[in-house]
Design an enzyme around this catalytic site. Structure first.
Site, short mmCIF file in Angstrom:
data_model
loop_
_atom_site.label_atom_id
_atom_site.label_comp_id
_atom_site.label_asym_id
_atom_site.label_seq_id
_atom_site.Cartn_x
_atom_site.Cartn_y
_atom_site.Cartn_z
CG ASN A 5 -1.81 1.16 1.37
OD1 ASN A 5 -1.75 2.09 0.56
ND2 ASN A 5 -2.65 1.16 2.39
NE ARG B 114 -6.12 2.21 0.11
CZ ARG B 114 -6.01 3.37 0.75
NH1 ARG B 114 -4.87 3.71 1.31
NH2 ARG B 114 -7.03 4.18 0.81
CG HIS C 98 -12.49 4.72 3.41
ND1 HIS C 98 -13.12 5.78 4.04
CD2 HIS C 98 -11.16 4.92 3.58
CE1 HIS C 98 -12.21 6.59 4.55
NE2 HIS C 98 -11.01 6.10 4.28
NE ARG D 157 -9.18 13.90 2.82
CZ ARG D 157 -8.98 12.60 2.99
NH1 ARG D 157 -9.89 11.85 3.60
NH2 ARG D 157 -7.89 12.02 2.53
CD GLU E 246 -8.89 -0.37 4.56
OE1 GLU E 246 -8.52 -0.05 5.72
OE2 GLU E 246 -8.97 0.44 3.64
#
Ligand code: ADP
Length: 380
Positions: free
Chosen positions: A7, A91, A180, A241, A364
């Site tokens: 990743n 990923r 996600h 964010r 994940e």
């Protein structure tokens, strides 16, 4: 079968080596500060002590070499030869409209990931460097791309279209994509196991609360809506964010504060959210501590955070026509049960007792390893 999961972020490369059949990770680690000074490697192998080493790492290609070297190192590593790795799963954040599932990486797939770099300029280029590095370094084993956007490919047009002139969707691909996806897919499948019901007969709302936060409505195993949009900025309040806001705020801020495009982008992505509202931190642990010490802005940031999750759950319950379960996951979702409890209590009048509220640890990497395994099996 041993599968390596990679990743690559803008300045880091994470890796986990799995024995997929046993669903067991043999080692994991991260190369940090790629392309800047004082790069370092953290490597954790099962049954050995955690290593932290300074390394020289000017780019992601070098990071993959560092990962290969530590994997086969006689003392630190877990492999006797690199050929024991039978597939590498990557990923990849943005798969645009093209990828609705994981794929074996070919020249055409690389071109598409390059094309979608326009939509994810911080994320796709480092993934590509990692992919190209692994293709050279892991000697021809299949490389698999697992996209964050793929799970949300099932959203319908009236869900993913924004209310702007349609030509901008056609011309620039401006629409909701969602992110996600691997995490939402993993916890949905786990929830079905826990509820002991087939996934294709469940209405689920999955709430991923990490540094980035998003929520998805999952109907019969397919994502029908999600809170992130063209980019990960839309939706819930996050660490740094802003999440949803009136788009006019952007132009008004640019005008009043004399901000350029880069600056306003940076403000909304890096300086807003829990950090911007509280003025304390983007980290939920610091926010909770500050609240205990009586910090009112930290409390406000927390209240916005929880309120928005509640509002989205209500909206998605309307979209799904109820919910069998609401699942909380990722750093905050898994470690701050108070958020789940507060929301569960507040939504009791809406759901009654028929909806289960669950906390499920996301994984994940394991799902990327499983997808990789499934595709590698087909190639041999
Ligand atoms: P990422 O999106 O980077 O994978 P994580 O899923 O690790 O992020 O989530 C990071 C968030 O989880 C941070 O806000 C952090 O404060 C929060 N978190 C992690 N552990 C705890 C904890 N024990 N208590 C409260 N918050 C936690």
């Amino acid at each position: 079968m041993l599968i390596l999961v990679v990743n690559c972020g803008s300045s880091s490369a994470k890796y986990t080596l799995f024995d997929v059949k046993k669903e067991q990770s043999l080692c994991r680690g991260i190369v940090e500060r790629i392309g800047v000074s004082r790069s370092f490697l953290i490597h954790e192998a099962q049954g050995k002590k955690v290593l932290r080493e300074n390394v020289v790492c000017p780019n992601h290609y070098k990071a993959i070499e560092i990962i290969r070297d530590v994997l086969v190192h006689p003392d630190k590593g877990v492999l006797s030869d690199v050929s024991e790795v039978k597939g590498v799963g990557h990923r990849v954040v943005h798969g645009g409209e093209e990828f609705h599932e994981s794929v074996v990486i070919t020249g055409d797939v690389i071109k598409s990931i390059e094309k979608f770099s326009e939509l994810a300029p911080l994320h796709n280029p480092p993934s590509l460097e990692g992919i190209k590095g692994c293709m050279k370094i892991f000697g021809g084993v299949p490389q698999i791309a697992v996209f964050d956007t793929a799970f949300h490919h099932s959203m319908e047009e009236h869900v993913f279209c924004y209310g702007i002139p349609y030509e901008f969707y056609q011309k620039h691909g401006i629409r909701k994509y969602g992110f996600h996806g691997t995490s939402h897919r993993y916890v949905a499948y786990k929830a079905a196991e826990i509820l002991n019901k087939p996934l294709n007969k469940l209405k689920l709302i999955t709430v991923h609360l990490g540094n980035g936060c998003s929520i998805a409505a999952v109907l019969n195993g397919k994502s029908v809506d999600t809170s992130m949009g063209l980019t990960p900025l839309e939706g819930l309040l996050m660490g740094t964010r802003s999440g949803d806001l009136d788009p006019a705020v952007v132009t008004y801020l640019m005008q009043r504060e004399k901000l350029g495009i880069e600056e306003v982008n940076n403000l909304l992505n890096k300086k807003s959210g829990l950090l911007g509202v509280s003025g304390v931190s983007n980290d939920m642990r610091d926010i909770l501590k500050a609240i205990e010490e009586g910090d009112t802005r930290a409390k406000l940031a927390y209240d916005i955070f929880v309120y928005r999750i509640k509002k989205y759950i209500g909206a998605y319950a309307a979209v799904l026509g109820g919910a069998d379960a609401v699942i909380f996951t990722a750093g905050i979702g898994e470690n701050v049960p108070g958020i789940k409890e507060e929301i569960e209590k507040d939504l009791f009048p809406l759901f009654g007792g028929g909806t289960k509220f669950l906390i499920i640890g996301t994984n994940e990497e394991l799902l990327i390893a499983k997808d990789t395994y499934d595709l590698v099996k087909k190639t041999i």
